[in-house]
Design a protein around this motif. Structure first.
Motif, short mmCIF file in Angstrom:
data_model
loop_
_atom_site.label_atom_id
_atom_site.label_comp_id
_atom_site.label_asym_id
_atom_site.label_seq_id
_atom_site.Cartn_x
_atom_site.Cartn_y
_atom_site.Cartn_z
N SER A 55 7.71 38.63 142.06
CA SER A 55 7.59 37.90 140.76
C SER A 55 7.14 38.85 139.89
CB SER A 55 6.27 36.81 140.94
OG SER A 55 7.15 35.83 141.41
N ILE A 56 6.01 40.00 140.39
CA ILE A 56 5.64 41.01 139.12
C ILE A 56 6.85 42.02 138.66
CG2 ILE A 56 4.53 43.25 139.43
CD1 ILE A 56 2.25 41.81 140.99
N GLN A 57 7.97 42.21 139.84
CA GLN A 57 9.14 42.94 139.55
C GLN A 57 9.94 42.28 138.41
OE1 GLN A 57 10.01 43.88 143.47
NE2 GLN A 57 9.39 45.84 143.16
N GLY A 69 13.04 33.33 128.14
CA GLY A 69 13.11 32.53 126.74
C GLY A 69 11.78 33.25 126.02
N TRP A 70 10.90 33.00 126.47
CA TRP A 70 9.65 33.79 125.54
C TRP A 70 9.79 35.14 125.49
CZ3 TRP A 70 6.67 31.39 122.32
CH2 TRP A 70 6.38 30.23 122.28
N CYS A 71 10.06 35.93 126.64
CA CYS A 71 10.51 37.16 126.43
C CYS A 71 11.58 37.67 125.40
CB CYS A 71 11.15 38.07 127.62
SG CYS A 71 9.42 37.95 128.86
N ASN A 72 12.80 36.59 125.18
CA ASN A 72 13.81 36.85 124.11
C ASN A 72 13.14 36.68 122.68
OD1 ASN A 72 15.69 37.41 126.25
ND2 ASN A 72 16.38 35.18 126.19
N ILE A 73 12.09 35.97 122.62
CA ILE A 73 11.55 35.80 121.11
C ILE A 73 10.40 36.37 120.84
CG2 ILE A 73 13.08 33.64 120.88
CD1 ILE A 73 10.37 32.01 121.33
N GLY A 74 9.63 36.80 122.02
CA GLY A 74 8.13 37.35 121.76
C GLY A 74 7.97 38.60 122.09
N ARG A 75 7.18 39.88 121.38
CA ARG A 75 6.99 40.94 121.81
C ARG A 75 5.57 40.96 122.79
NH1 ARG A 75 6.34 44.11 116.40
NH2 ARG A 75 4.81 44.94 117.69
N ILE A 88 8.83 33.53 141.02
CA ILE A 88 9.44 32.96 140.04
C ILE A 88 11.12 33.18 139.83
CG2 ILE A 88 9.42 33.32 137.30
CD1 ILE A 88 6.90 32.08 138.39
N THR A 89 11.74 34.16 140.39
CA THR A 89 13.31 34.16 140.40
C THR A 89 13.94 33.10 140.96
OG1 THR A 89 13.20 35.42 142.29
CG2 THR A 89 13.21 36.66 139.99
N GLU A 90 13.07 32.57 142.01
CA GLU A 90 13.74 31.15 142.87
C GLU A 90 13.42 29.86 142.13
OE1 GLU A 90 13.18 31.80 146.95
OE2 GLU A 90 13.59 33.69 146.93
N LEU A 91 12.74 29.82 141.28
CA LEU A 91 12.33 28.63 140.41
C LEU A 91 12.68 28.56 138.91
CD1 LEU A 91 8.37 29.00 141.70
CD2 LEU A 91 10.16 27.55 142.47
N PRO A 92 14.28 28.12 138.95
CA PRO A 92 14.78 28.25 137.79
C PRO A 92 14.21 27.74 136.43
CG PRO A 92 16.10 27.30 139.59
CD PRO A 92 14.84 27.17 139.98
N GLY A 93 13.32 26.74 136.40
CA GLY A 93 12.64 26.11 135.44
C GLY A 93 11.68 27.37 134.78
N LEU A 94 10.85 27.75 135.59
CA LEU A 94 10.12 28.86 135.21
C LEU A 94 10.50 30.19 134.80
CD1 LEU A 94 6.80 28.07 137.55
CD2 LEU A 94 7.17 27.32 135.34
N ARG A 95 11.66 30.46 135.64
CA ARG A 95 12.32 31.72 135.24
C ARG A 95 13.00 31.57 133.91
NH1 ARG A 95 16.97 31.74 138.86
NH2 ARG A 95 17.88 30.44 137.16
#
Length: 173
Positions: free
Chosen positions: A61-63, A28-34, A16-23
């Protein structure tokens, strides 16, 4: 609210880290959701025994999910026992979901040595080899053939490693 992100339609040959859109979506969701969870995939669902060369991608990706603040991870994989190094995948992914700070390469090496004995180093080399061969190609969870990346030379190199693995355990019941 529980946010559950599923990443099926992507290149599974890259973390996921190499897929900018998904990353960026994850962060973004982690910044606003718990309560953010990830649902990821670790198999070729058209043919479980076909090489699916993301052996060391899923752990990255898990990391990443852990560092980003994802609270839960589900990795959908092979159903049953027949699959492309399925038990190693289960072991490494489970260990990382328990403690994502572990070294995935060391976990794979540990599993292969414990499960396959003296054949382990040859099988690990096979996994690394197939991964490098497939690296520039899009790895789908539904690819029908390996002909775009698994050349005869690459397949022969892997077969030589399997032959060496067999020799290494020939005297070990």
């Amino acid at each position: 609210v529980l946010v559950y992100m599923a990443f099926l339609d992507r290149d599974h040959g890259k973390p996921i880290t190499e897929l900018p859109g998904l990353r960026d979506v994850v962060q973004g969701w982690c910044n606003i959701g718990r309560h953010v969870y990830a649902w990821d995939y670790n198999a070729n669902f058209r043919n479980y025994v076909t090489p699916h060369p993301n052996y060391f991608v899923q752990p990255e990706s898990i990391q990443f999910y852990h560092r980003s603040g994802v609270r839960g991870v589900f990795v959908e994989s092979v159903i049953g026992n027949a699959g492309d190094f399925v038990r190693m995948r289960y072991y490494v992914n489970s260990q990382l979901m328990w403690d994502p700070t572990q070294d995935s390469q060391a976990l794979a090496k540990e599993f292969l040595a414990g499960y396959y004995g003296a054949a382990g180093p040859y099988l690990l080399e096979h996994l690394r080899h197939v991964r490098l061969v497939a690296e520039p190609h899009f790895i789908s969870c539904y690819f029908k053939t390996t002909k775009s990346w698994l050349t005869l030379d690459a397949l022969n190199a892997s077969m030589r490693l399997f032959d060496q693995a067999l020799v290494a355990v020939a005297e070990d019941p």
